[in-house]
Design a protein around this motif. Structure first.
Motif, PDB file in Angstrom:
ATOM      1  N   SER A 127      59.425  44.674  37.500  1.00  7.31           N
ATOM      2  CA  SER A 127      58.553  45.842  37.388  1.00  7.31           C
ATOM      3  C   SER A 127      57.260  45.484  36.662  1.00  7.31           C
ATOM      4  N   ALA A 128      57.365  44.671  35.597  1.00  8.88           N
ATOM      5  CA  ALA A 128      56.169  44.252  34.854  1.00  8.88           C
ATOM      6  C   ALA A 128      55.248  43.438  35.752  1.00  8.88           C
ATOM      7  N   TRP A 129      55.832  42.585  36.575  1.00 13.99           N
ATOM      8  CA  TRP A 129      55.036  41.776  37.515  1.00 13.99           C
ATOM      9  C   TRP A 129      54.348  42.673  38.540  1.00 13.99           C
ATOM     10  N   CYS A 130      55.094  43.600  39.134  1.00 18.42           N
ATOM     11  CA  CYS A 130      54.525  44.482  40.162  1.00 18.42           C
ATOM     12  C   CYS A 130      53.372  45.325  39.620  1.00 18.42           C
ATOM     13  N   THR A 131      53.502  45.783  38.411  1.00 16.83           N
ATOM     14  CA  THR A 131      52.526  46.724  37.860  1.00 16.83           C
ATOM     15  C   THR A 131      51.419  46.059  37.056  1.00 16.83           C
ATOM     16  N   GLY A 132      51.449  44.728  36.956  1.00 14.11           N
ATOM     17  CA  GLY A 132      50.404  44.026  36.221  1.00 14.11           C
ATOM     18  C   GLY A 132      50.509  44.207  34.723  1.00 14.11           C
ATOM     19  N   LYS A 133      51.719  44.029  34.185  1.00 11.50           N
ATOM     20  CA  LYS A 133      51.936  44.179  32.750  1.00 11.50           C
ATOM     21  C   LYS A 133      52.797  43.042  32.216  1.00 11.50           C
ATOM     22  N   THR A 134      52.444  41.830  32.587  1.00 10.12           N
ATOM     23  CA  THR A 134      53.235  40.665  32.171  1.00 10.12           C
ATOM     24  C   THR A 134      52.761  40.073  30.858  1.00 10.12           C
ATOM     25  N   GLY A 135      51.569  40.435  30.412  1.00 10.05           N
ATOM     26  CA  GLY A 135      50.991  39.828  29.220  1.00 10.05           C
ATOM     27  C   GLY A 135      50.201  38.565  29.510  1.00 10.05           C
ATOM     28  N   TYR A 136      50.116  38.207  30.775  1.00 10.20           N
ATOM     29  CA  TYR A 136      49.267  37.090  31.199  1.00 10.20           C
ATOM     30  C   TYR A 136      48.096  37.692  31.982  1.00 10.20           C
ATOM     31  N   LEU A 168      45.378  36.946  33.817  1.00 11.41           N
ATOM     32  CA  LEU A 168      44.982  36.660  35.193  1.00 11.41           C
ATOM     33  C   LEU A 168      46.047  37.141  36.179  1.00 11.41           C
ATOM     34  N   VAL A 169      47.313  36.955  35.828  1.00 10.63           N
ATOM     35  CA  VAL A 169      48.404  37.463  36.659  1.00 10.63           C
ATOM     36  C   VAL A 169      48.291  38.980  36.792  1.00 10.63           C
ATOM     37  N   ASP A 170      48.060  39.649  35.685  1.00 10.51           N
ATOM     38  CA  ASP A 170      48.000  41.116  35.700  1.00 10.51           C
ATOM     39  C   ASP A 170      46.782  41.624  36.464  1.00 10.51           C
ATOM     40  N   ALA A 171      45.658  40.933  36.326  1.00  7.75           N
ATOM     41  CA  ALA A 171      44.460  41.338  37.070  1.00  7.75           C
ATOM     42  C   ALA A 171      44.713  41.257  38.566  1.00  7.75           C
ATOM     43  N   ALA A 172      45.350  40.173  38.997  1.00  6.05           N
ATOM     44  CA  ALA A 172      45.611  39.987  40.424  1.00  6.05           C
ATOM     45  C   ALA A 172      46.554  41.049  40.964  1.00  6.05           C
ATOM     46  N   MET A 173      47.601  41.356  40.219  1.00  8.87           N
ATOM     47  CA  MET A 173      48.561  42.349  40.700  1.00  8.87           C
ATOM     48  C   MET A 173      47.939  43.746  40.733  1.00  8.87           C
ATOM     49  N   ARG A 174      47.050  44.023  39.827  1.00 11.83           N
ATOM     50  CA  ARG A 174      46.372  45.330  39.858  1.00 11.83           C
ATOM     51  C   ARG A 174      45.363  45.403  40.995  1.00 11.83           C
ATOM     52  N   GLN A 175      44.704  44.294  41.275  1.00 13.66           N
ATOM     53  CA  GLN A 175      43.818  44.273  42.443  1.00 13.66           C
ATOM     54  C   GLN A 175      44.599  44.582  43.709  1.00 13.66           C
ATOM     55  N   LEU A 176      45.787  43.990  43.837  1.00 12.32           N
ATOM     56  CA  LEU A 176      46.618  44.225  45.013  1.00 12.32           C
ATOM     57  C   LEU A 176      46.972  45.694  45.150  1.00 12.32           C
ATOM     58  N   HIS A 225      45.463  48.282  44.043  1.00  7.26           N
ATOM     59  CA  HIS A 225      44.307  49.162  44.237  1.00  7.26           C
ATOM     60  C   HIS A 225      43.610  48.945  45.577  1.00  7.26           C
ATOM     61  N   THR A 226      43.586  47.718  46.058  1.00  9.01           N
ATOM     62  CA  THR A 226      42.790  47.390  47.250  1.00  9.01           C
ATOM     63  C   THR A 226      43.611  46.947  48.449  1.00  9.01           C
ATOM     64  N   GLY A 227      44.899  46.661  48.237  1.00 14.06           N
ATOM     65  CA  GLY A 227      45.708  46.108  49.324  1.00 14.06           C
ATOM     66  C   GLY A 227      45.414  44.646  49.593  1.00 14.06           C
ATOM     67  N   TYR A 228      44.715  43.996  48.688  1.00  6.31           N
ATOM     68  CA  TYR A 228      44.252  42.625  48.913  1.00  6.31           C
ATOM     69  C   TYR A 228      44.312  41.856  47.598  1.00  6.31           C
ATOM     70  N   MET A 229      44.477  40.535  47.726  1.00  6.68           N
ATOM     71  CA  MET A 229      44.418  39.673  46.558  1.00  6.68           C
ATOM     72  C   MET A 229      43.770  38.352  46.960  1.00  6.68           C
ATOM     73  N   HIS A 230      42.926  37.839  46.087  1.00  7.19           N
ATOM     74  CA  HIS A 230      42.278  36.550  46.304  1.00  7.19           C
ATOM     75  C   HIS A 230      43.349  35.470  46.487  1.00  7.19           C
ATOM     76  N   ASN A 231      43.091  34.488  47.371  1.00  2.00           N
ATOM     77  CA  ASN A 231      44.119  33.507  47.718  1.00  2.00           C
ATOM     78  C   ASN A 231      44.573  32.666  46.528  1.00  2.00           C
ATOM     79  N   ARG A 232      43.658  32.224  45.689  1.00  2.00           N
ATOM     80  CA  ARG A 232      44.055  31.461  44.503  1.00  2.00           C
ATOM     81  C   ARG A 232      44.996  32.290  43.641  1.00  2.00           C
ATOM     82  N   CYS A 233      44.685  33.573  43.515  1.00  2.00           N
ATOM     83  CA  CYS A 233      45.533  34.451  42.709  1.00  2.00           C
ATOM     84  C   CYS A 233      46.902  34.658  43.345  1.00  2.00           C
ATOM     85  N   ARG A 234      46.960  34.677  44.669  1.00  2.00           N
ATOM     86  CA  ARG A 234      48.268  34.802  45.336  1.00  2.00           C
ATOM     87  C   ARG A 234      49.175  33.645  44.936  1.00  2.00           C
TER      88      ARG A 234
END
Length: 578
Positions: A420-429, A431-439, A441-450
């Protein structure tokens, strides 16, 4: 956009059977699988059966389809045209460079009958493949534009219908052929297992029972699956040698593989009289379970305008404005130098041939010309094709199995709190959290972040990679089974080219390297907007803990160094290397 996935609870290995499935339940089954098994009743496939697919002992679905084409050829050649020819749109929602559509138009013109196009919306297909509401919305909006283009510019009607039961789809196609007096039906091939099997059965049913010539053609790849093999005649398991072979194959057959198919001809004059009801028909809304709120729809449509015109425009803008810096900046999520074409490729608004040929023309007529940015980008496009080739050769990856069977029994964790923390962008890391929140909100994530978030889930959290694969499909506007599965296999070291001892991304080092000033992090994790490097990359360990705590940003849910040791031990255990 809010998640529609209920995060899983830990599931123990069990030999009980679910009433909706004939499969043995296990941690890889419906709770975490990227395909829902109650649409595909089957037993749990064994490694031995997978090995039989690899060695061709069990026929691959594409081989079954090819056999159906070959064995019905005589019967199909004897079928004469009647009142129309039909092209069945699936994941090829474009008029430009659409092989099946072009062939159907040519056939209709030769026979002197109208061309009719059909698109069937199957709610259960969407559910079975976990297609995200974002992608469903893009698809349906693209169909609306496609219908207008076909009818207004070419006088070709497009009939769109919502089909309730996915098992009824073949019957409905035949019924529509009978309704519209069509004896010739065309479509482009999809490479997922169930679709290949469905089309193989439909070819025989059309030819033997309905008197219909159903023609299926390869269109999704520049080089179709099965044409490239190692010197030993096997499917490539590593991208780089496959890519070299792919490049050479296209160079040697450029006229064939990069032939751009013509737009459909203007339709026969009788179409508007005979099929006038189709012209005034409407495109149904998205099925209820895949519907977006008005706010979500407006937001996503602004980010991802629908249709092939937008796709072609984005392609040209990328080649004009971004391609020159792509090689240097592609891994930086804040740099805005990627093409953002993946949603359009996924729904078929843009063909792989058009992309590769356009890149070549812009790069001195070569895929590896003087512009290194275009050459690098072409190789990234080729990854999508590579994963489709892998899917066709190893269809068991559609059945919850990893490409690398050695890791089938790797002991995964099923910690619902961490998931759940990973899905919602609350891991404490950050860059990981930014990427999951982008996903979300936008349905998309930068490839490096994937790659980073997939490594974090499978290596740092040791969560079953299939949980992440499924969650991505439920969110991505560019969700594509082969690419998503391939990417997760690569990042979790269970797929092609597995290297578990080298591919454990350190999320802090990745953050420092690819978002050095924290621009991307601050955009998606506003709690950290008052932090600067180096604290923004790891707040609680670098002097930013009090600011992060007051803003409500969580502490890290796992220690990376300890997690890395644990992950490598599990991989060694799976291989019997204690």
């Amino acid at each position: 956009m809010q998640s529609r996935l209920t995060v899983g609870t830990k599931r123990k290995l069990s030999t009980s059977r679910s009433p909706s499935s004939s499969r043995v339940t296990c941690p890889a089954s419906d709770e975490f699988s990227a395909i829902l098994s109650h649409f595909y009743p089957r037993h749990e496939i064994s490694n031995a059966e997978c090995d039989k697919y690899i060695h061709g002992i069990i026929p691959r679905p594409l081989s079954i389809l090819e056999a159906a084409v070959s064995e019905t050829a005589t019967a199909r050649n004897e079928i004469s045209a009647k009142h129309s020819v039909i092209h069945w749109f699936k994941r090829d929602l474009r008029t430009h460079d659409n092989k099946s559509l072009s062939l159907a138009s040519q056939r209709a013109e030769r026979e002197g009958v109208p061309l009719i196009c059909v698109f069937l919306i199957s709610e259960q297909d969407y559910e079975a493949h976990l297609t995200s509401p974002a992608r469903v919305n893009l698809e349906i909006e693209t169909v609306k534009i496609l219908k207008a283009d076909l009818e207004e510019k070419l006088d070709v009607p497009l009939y769109v219908e919502l089909v309730g039961q996915r098992k009824d789809l073949p019957t409905r196609i035949i019924q529509l052929c009978e309704k519209f007096g069509a004896r010739h039906l065309f479509c482009n091939i999809e490479y997922e297992v169930d679709e290949l099997r469905r089309e193989a059965l439909l070819i025989r049913r059309c030819a033997d029972d309905a008197g219909i010539d159903f023609t299926v053609v390869h269109d999704a790849c520049v080089v179709q699956p099965g044409e490239l093999a190692t010197k030993q005649g096997k499917q490539y398991a590593v991208f780089t040698p496959w890519y070299k072979s792919w490049l050479a194959h296209i160079r040697n057959n450029e006229g064939e593989y990069l032939h751009i198919y013509e737009y459909p001809s203007r339709n026969h004059h009788s179409a508007k009289t005979k099929f006038k009801d189709i012209y005034v028909s409407s495109v149904p809304d998205a099925p209820a379970r895949k519907a977006l709120t008005n706010e979500e729809k407006n937001r996503l449509q602004e980010l991802w305008p629908a249709g092939e015109h937008e796709a072609l425009s984005r392609l040209q803008r990328f080649l004009d404005e971004k391609s020159g810096r792509y090689k240097v900046e592609r891994d930086f999520p804040a740099a805005d130098c990627t093409s953002l074409l993946s949603p359009y490729i996924a729904c078929g608004a843009l063909s792989a041939r058009t992309i590769v040929k356009s890149a070549m023309e812009r790069n001195d007529g070569s895929m590896d010309g003087r512009c290194s940015g275009i050459a690098t980008w072409t190789s990234e496009i080729a990854w999508r094709e590579f994963y489709k080739h892998v899917l066709v050769h190893c269809p068991y990856i559609c059945m919850d199995k990893p490409f690398k069977l050695d890791y089938s029994d790797l002991r995964w964790e099923y910690n619902s709190s961490n998931f759940s923390a990973w899905c919602t962008g609350k891991t404490g890391y950050p860059l990981v959290d930014a990427a999951m929140r982008q996903l979300r909100h936008t349905g998309y994530m930068h490839n490096r972040c994937r790659m980073i978030v997939a490594s974090f889930l499978s290596k740092d959290l040791l969560l079953d990679w299939r949980m992440g694969e499924r969650y991505f499909m439920s969110q991505l506007v560019d969700g594509d089974f082969a690419s998503n599965n391939g990417g997760w296999g690569f990042a979790s070291s269970t797929g092609v080219d597995p290297q578990p001892y080298f591919r454990v991304f350190n999320p802090v080092l990745q953050s420092e390297k690819f978002d050095p000033d924290g621009v991307y992090i601050k955009k998606w994790v506003p709690e950290l907007q008052n932090l600067y490097a180096p604290a923004i990359h790891f707040p609680y360990e670098r002097g930013g803990g009090e600011i992060a705590r007051r803003a409500g940003y969580p502490r890290p849910i796992v220690d990376h160094q300890e997690a890395r040791k644990r992950a490598l031990a599990r991989y060694r255990e799976a291989l019997g290397r204690y």
